[in-house]
Design an enzyme around this catalytic site. Structure first.
Site: not given
Ligand code: IMP
Ligand code: MG
Length: 179
Positions: A43-44, A100, A104, A132, A154, A161, A167
């Protein structure tokens, strides 16, 4: 309401707008005359994708996907990824750009990237507002368009969110005391 004792402003709406504009300019240049399909990750990404698409000069299509990482805690991503909503359209002949808001570990991105590649599009690239990059576990997906590399606070707001809230904030804020 966001408790200001716990959160500080990280990026203002104006700073975000500048980042989105510069990403849009690069995309406009690189995809001029091409058949572009944006694949935005729910959703982000809703706010970022809505702003980005309105700055694009070609006539892109847009699709949404939703993934989940099972066992995901509110502030850390972990584990296996699965689709809650996959895409339906035929990708052949299209240039796909994954959109995206933040990357992360890169696990959900890798899962999506592999799925899209299998559908034989002309190309697949990745655009993220925030990266990140130091947190990356999966490193074999190239991220071509990055708005800003961030450390590991964070973040909430502009689509990001905390337990499904915040959001809607126009600016991006960071959590001062993560634990
Ligand atoms: P990944 O699979 O670890 O790269 O996850 C990425 C997803 O984690 C992003 O699309 C976000 O939805 C969530 N995410 C990562 N860091 C943050 C943050 O600092 N705040 C809120 N959501 C985050
Ligand atoms: Mg996301």
């Amino acid at each position: 309401m966001l408790d200001e004792r716990n959160f500080s402003k990280y990026l203002s709406n104006h700073e975000i707008e500048v980042l989105v504009q510069s990403l849009a300019e690069r995309i406009n240049k690189d995809y001029k005359g091409k058949n572009l399909l944006l694949v935005a990750v729910l959703k982000g990404t809703i706010i970022f994708a809505a702003d980005l698409i309105r700055k694009l000069e070609m006539d892109p299509e847009i699709e949404f996907v939703r993934m989940t990482s099972y066992g995901k805690k509110s502030r850390a991503s972990s584990g296996t990824v699965a689709f809650l909503k996959d895409i339906q359209s035929d990708l052949r002949g299209k240039h796909v750009l994954i959109v995206e808001e933040i990357i992360d570990s890169g696990r959900s991105l890798e899962f999506l990237y592999e799925r899209l590649k299998k559908a034989e599009p002309e190309s697949v690239e990745v655009c993220t507002l925030l990266d990140k990059s130091k947190k990356r576990v999966v490193t074999d997906v190239p991220v071509k368009y990055v708005g800003r590399v961030v450390d590991d606070p964070f973040l909430v707001g502009y689509g990001l969110d905390l337990e499904e809230k915040f959001r809607n904030l126009k600016d991006i804020h960071y959590l001062k005391y993560p634990n």
